[in-house]
Design a protein around this motif. Structure first.
Motif: not given
Length: 155
Positions: A68, A71-76, A78, A81
């Protein structure tokens, strides 16, 4: 952010993975040298409890805290992950099957050795993909080093 701190996150992930790989290799050697499954089972149960707990803790920490944060800093990230989380589930199933085999009096050392080889192969592929695909992200991750155990588990 200082470069030594950036490198520390990538290095910490590798160190955790190497410790887990060494523990698994110790168990493989024990199985390979054993002639009877029954004589190996107490040692392997102890190993499995310790190893399964450590690997499970590492993966739960990644799933609940580390991923998480990424993903908060780098949603790309996803899709990456999501794949890593699925691999965590696969490894958990392999470890559960291994534990069930340890409890089965009919399990042979050969069967246990094949199962632990499957665990090793899955773990090696997972760790390799994780380290390779997250290398750049780890260099850019901006979280305090004090979060290390929370993010990677206490391994």
């Amino acid at each position: 952010m200082l470069s030594n701190r950036i490198f520390a996150w990538h290095r910490e992930l590798q160190d955790v993975h190497h410790r887990l790989e060494r523990a698994l290799e110790d168990a493989r050697r024990a199985i390979r040298s054993g002639e009877r499954a029954q004589s190996l089972k107490p040692e392997l149960r102890d190993f499995c409890y310790t190893f399964c707990t450590a690997l499970g803790s590492h993966h739960r920490s990644e799933d609940s805290d580390f991923f998480p944060a990424l993903l908060r800093q780098m949603p790309e990230l996803e899709p990456t992950i999501a794949r890593l989380s699925r691999e965590h589930e696969t490894l958990a199933r392999l470890l559960t099957d291994f534990q069930l085999s340890l409890d089965d009096p009919q399990s042979s050392p050969e069967q246990l050795f094949l199962q632990i080889n499957d665990i090793k192969a899955a773990m090696k592929a997972h760790f390799g993909f994780e380290e390779g695909s997250l290398n750049q992200a780890l260099r850019a991750l901006d979280v305090p080093e004090s979060d290390r155990n929370r993010m990677f588990g206490d391994v």
